[in-house]
Design an enzyme around this catalytic site. Structure first.
Site, mmCIF file in Angstrom:
data_model
loop_
_atom_site.group_PDB
_atom_site.id
_atom_site.type_symbol
_atom_site.label_atom_id
_atom_site.label_comp_id
_atom_site.label_asym_id
_atom_site.label_seq_id
_atom_site.Cartn_x
_atom_site.Cartn_y
_atom_site.Cartn_z
ATOM 1 C CB CYS A 119 4.732 6.249 0.081
ATOM 2 S SG CYS A 119 5.611 5.344 1.368
ATOM 3 C CB CYS A 201 8.078 3.833 0.395
ATOM 4 S SG CYS A 201 7.404 5.408 0.954
#
Length: 300
Positions: A119, A201
């Site tokens: 992420c 993300c």
């Protein structure tokens, strides 16, 4: 020639003449022969005349070599069987009509190339590939699509096959504008781009070319595929870096109408949007290398 016969000719000078029936048979036979030659020579060449360049030379060897190199450099991908990767890649387009490729054709390859990107570490880009790749070469923990296995395998390559044969077409391949959009290369990049965006993300960055008339182009891969496949439940913010074309350009390109269009699309998808002008891309890269440099505290 069946049912064709020679007929004697009366007169002082005997000779051999073909009957009308024999002449007709001979003429038909010649026409058939010409047709066979045309079909054998002209038609195969016609099939190869797509508007785009043919498959990159040594395509199979290049894909295999890139796979081996990538898995050696990235320990987390050493479990990948590169021969299986090539077989799946080849199976996506070999013997299939090069204008009728689907995302499903690439699914076996997608499964073999599954890769987790951390992420906050995804960098998307549009119309500014070289600088994006220079950035991830310096900031090694950031990833463009071409820094993943599947993107690395296909970067800057062209490929297509011949319908109903096991051959790779090295003469020409379909151009996505002039011939068809469902060609092997376009469908591949659409498929991997969608998956890359879906996996993103937290904070996702995108590098955009501020020197173009359309800084954000909704018809680009970023604008037509990646933007619409960011997952609101996983992505908090999309941060755009607008790269200026020269030092004399001091405009606030984050106010450009196309950037506002991008902001509107993202906001409607319940994702936050932020934008940053990068006035000096050369200084930007230097500060990525040496963030403690005192000159990096000023706006770049």
């Amino acid at each position: 020639m069946a049912n064709c016969e020679f007929s004697p000719v009366s007169g002082d000078k005997p000779c051999c003449r073909l009957s009308r029936r024999a002449q007709l048979c001979l003429g038909v036979s010649i026409l058939v022969l010409i047709l066979v030659v045309v079909l054998a020579v002209v038609v195969p060449r016609w099939r190869q005349q797509w508007s785009g360049p043919g498959t990159t030379k040594r395509f199979p060897e290049t894909v295999l070599a890139r796979c081996v190199k990538y898995t050696e450099i990235h320990p987390e991908m050493r479990h990948v069987d590169c021969q299986s990767v090539w077989d799946a890649f080849k199976g996506a387009f070999i013997s299939k009509h090069p204008c009728n490729i689907t995302e499903e054709d690439y699914q076996p390859l997608m499964k073999l190339g599954t890769q987790t990107v951390p992420c906050n570490k995804i960098l998307l880009w549009s119309r500014i590939k070289d600088l994006a790749h220079q950035f991830t070469q310096v900031q090694r923990d950031m990833f463009t699509l071409e820094d993943t296995l599947l993107g690395y395998l296909a970067d800057d390559l062209t490929w297509c096959g011949e319908f109903n044969t096991s051959k790779i077409n090295y003469q020409s391949c379909p151009d996505w504008r002039k011939d068809c959009s469902n060609n092997p290369v376009s469908v591949f990049w659409k498929t991997v781009s969608r998956r890359f965006a879906e996996a993103a993300c937290d904070v996702v960055h995108v590098m955009l070319n501020g020197s173009r008339s359309k800084i954000f182009d909704k018809n680009s891969t970023f604008g037509s595929v990646e933007v619409h496949n960011l997952q609101p439940e996983k992505v908090q913010t999309l941060e755009a870096w607008v790269i200026h074309g020269g030092r004399e350009d001091s405009r606030d390109l984050c106010q450009d109408p196309t950037i506002k269009e991008l902001e509107s699309i993202i906001s409607k998808r319940n994702i936050q949007f932020s934008c940053k002008n990068i006035y000096r891309p050369d200084k930007f890269l230097q500060c990525v290398k040496n963030p403690e440099d005192s000159s990096c505290t000023s706006e770049i």
